[in-house]
Write a protein that holds these residues in place. Structure first.
Motif, short mmCIF file in Angstrom:
data_model
loop_
_atom_site.label_atom_id
_atom_site.label_comp_id
_atom_site.label_asym_id
_atom_site.label_seq_id
_atom_site.Cartn_x
_atom_site.Cartn_y
_atom_site.Cartn_z
N MET A 308 12.55 54.01 -6.21
CA MET A 308 13.67 53.77 -5.63
C MET A 308 14.79 53.00 -6.45
N GLY A 309 14.78 53.64 -7.75
CA GLY A 309 15.86 53.32 -8.52
C GLY A 309 15.61 52.19 -9.17
N GLU A 310 14.50 51.31 -9.18
CA GLU A 310 14.25 50.00 -9.62
C GLU A 310 13.10 50.24 -10.47
N TYR A 311 13.21 49.40 -11.90
CA TYR A 311 11.96 49.58 -12.69
C TYR A 311 11.12 48.23 -12.58
N PHE A 312 9.99 48.51 -12.68
CA PHE A 312 9.03 47.22 -12.55
C PHE A 312 7.43 47.32 -13.41
N VAL A 313 7.30 46.35 -13.63
CA VAL A 313 6.01 46.27 -14.41
C VAL A 313 4.73 45.59 -13.90
N THR A 321 -5.50 39.23 -11.56
CA THR A 321 -4.95 40.26 -10.70
C THR A 321 -3.66 40.40 -11.20
N VAL A 322 -3.04 41.50 -10.74
CA VAL A 322 -1.75 41.91 -10.88
C VAL A 322 -0.61 41.80 -9.99
N GLN A 323 0.68 41.39 -10.42
CA GLN A 323 1.69 41.39 -9.40
C GLN A 323 2.85 42.48 -9.88
N GLN A 324 3.42 43.10 -9.17
CA GLN A 324 4.73 43.74 -9.62
C GLN A 324 5.81 42.99 -9.77
N GLN A 325 6.67 43.19 -11.08
CA GLN A 325 7.81 42.37 -11.29
C GLN A 325 8.99 43.24 -11.68
N VAL A 326 9.97 43.02 -11.04
CA VAL A 326 11.05 43.91 -11.21
C VAL A 326 11.84 43.56 -12.64
N VAL A 327 11.86 44.60 -13.48
CA VAL A 327 12.78 44.20 -14.75
C VAL A 327 13.95 44.98 -14.94
N ARG A 328 15.03 44.34 -15.85
CA ARG A 328 16.06 45.28 -16.08
C ARG A 328 15.94 45.34 -17.52
N LEU A 329 16.14 46.87 -17.68
CA LEU A 329 15.73 47.36 -19.26
C LEU A 329 17.11 47.45 -19.82
N GLY A 330 16.87 47.36 -21.28
CA GLY A 330 18.06 47.65 -22.15
C GLY A 330 17.78 48.98 -23.32
N THR A 331 17.88 48.60 -24.32
CA THR A 331 18.01 49.89 -25.34
C THR A 331 16.50 50.21 -25.72
#
Length: 371
Positions: A308-313, A321-331
């Motif tokens: 939905m237009g957001e990036y996450f890892v 265990t894993v958790q989704q984390q929203v990130v803001r990307l650069g170059t």
């Protein structure tokens, strides 16, 4: 009352048995851990660069067209020659324009002589009128003759100016320093006002570079335009053979408005062009330094997913265990990418096996290629 109590208790136990039994049984079968490979987030020294397709344009460019009619009698420049302001380019047959200029000059001299004669007559009649030696009507005639002579002189001078302009137009000169293109006419060609195109003159140094950005980037470029401490290497040119132009550019202009249909805006950067390596119309890539300079967090790009237009890892916790984390990307740097927000150095993220994961999933790490 005892019977009712027993029935209610039995019903409660029956409902509890149906509702809790299956869940407890399912809880006993925990999903298996997902095999993944992970990556520890680190910082590296990077130089973040954004690239924009761009077109080189001259700061000054003009079409050389005739303003009078006639035959081309001289071409003073070679195709592709560099010229200086005022240098002769083309000549149109001047003979009839020279004759018209001479004729207009003669008319001016005649009108001046006539004005001088009637002015003397008027002065003489005026003195006689002061002595009541002539009729008033005669003085009026003399005054009218002076006014008429002045009008004739003005008309003759206008004709001289017009003929002189036509005569000057018979030689076309360069309005500024630059380079002419390939001549579109040859000796003896007949031309008329405005037609045909004779040549095009373009300035060489500096050269302008136009590029387009999305309106979301306008605040960033506004800051660049107003800043006084931008790095000297903020704007560079990369040619189609991947070589880098040796001179840096200067950001000069943001267009007046955003395109209503495109949602983009045009910008301009100027580059020195002492060696004439930049040619009008060339398509190049403009490299613009961005905020990703110095030590930045770097992760493999394949660790990033989009929703939905957001990036996450997926970040790995201490309990595996894993958790989704929203990130803001650069170059984007090769197979890696800069993370501007959302992660810290030392955190562990999932790199492969992502398609099998969900929020809170248990993982087990595997060697690359074994998941």
């Amino acid at each position: 009352m005892n019977l009712s109590y027993k029935l209610v208790a039995f019903s409660a136990l029956l409902i509890a048995g149906f509702s809790c039994g299956p869940k407890q049984q399912a809880g006993q079968q925990a999903p298996p851990a997902v095999a993944v490979t992970t990556y520890t987030v680190i910082s590296k020294s990077v130089t973040g660069i954004d690239e924009y397709p761009s077109t080189l344009v001259p700061l000054n460019e003009v079409e050389i067209r005739p303003q009078i009619g006639g035959y081309i009698t001289n071409i003073y420049v070679q195709d592709g020659q560099e010229v200086k302001k005022g240098q002769k380019l083309y000549e149109i047959d001047r003979s009839k324009y020279a004759a018209s200029q001479q004729q207009a000059q003669a008319l001016v001299e005649s009108a001046k002589a006539n004005l001088a004669k009637v002015s003397k007559d008027y002065d003489r009649y005026k003195r006689l009128d002061e002595q009541d030696a002539i009729a008033k009507q005669q003085l009026d005639y003399a005054e009218s003759a002076v006014l008429d002579a002045k009008a004739q002189l003005s008309s003759a001078q206008a004709q001289l100016a017009s003929s002189s302009t036509d005569y000057s137009y018979s030689v076309l000169t360069a309005p500024f320093d630059g380079t002419v293109g390939i001549s579109q006419v040859r000796m003896g060609a007949q031309v008329s006002p405005g037609q045909p195109l004779l040549n095009t003159l373009s300035s060489n140094d500096p050269m302008a570079l136009n590029f387009v950005v999305n309106e979301r980037e306008i605040p960033r470029f506004n800051k660049m335009l107003r800043a006084e401490d931008n790095p000297d290497s903020l704007f560079r040119i990369r040619f189609s053979d991947n070589s880098i132009y040796p001179f840096n550019g200067t950001f000069t202009t943001i267009d007046r408005a955003v395109g209503r249909q495109s949602g983009t805006i045009a910008l301009r950067v100027q580059f020195p062009n002492p060696n004439r390596e930049l040619i009008a119309g060339m398509t190049v890539n403009l490299q613009v330094l961005n905020q990703d300079l110095g030590e930045q967090l770097i992760i493999p790009y394949k660790a990033v997913t989009e929703q939905m237009g957001e990036y996450f890892v997926y970040v790995v916790g201490e309990d595996q265990t894993v958790q989704q984390q929203v990130v803001r990307l650069g170059t984007e740097i090769g197979a890696d990418i800069v993370v501007r927000e959302g992660l810290k150095a030392g955190q562990e993220i999932v790199v492969s096996g992502i398609q099998k994961l969900r929020q809170g999933a248990q993982i087990t790490t595997a060697a690359p290629g074994q998941q």
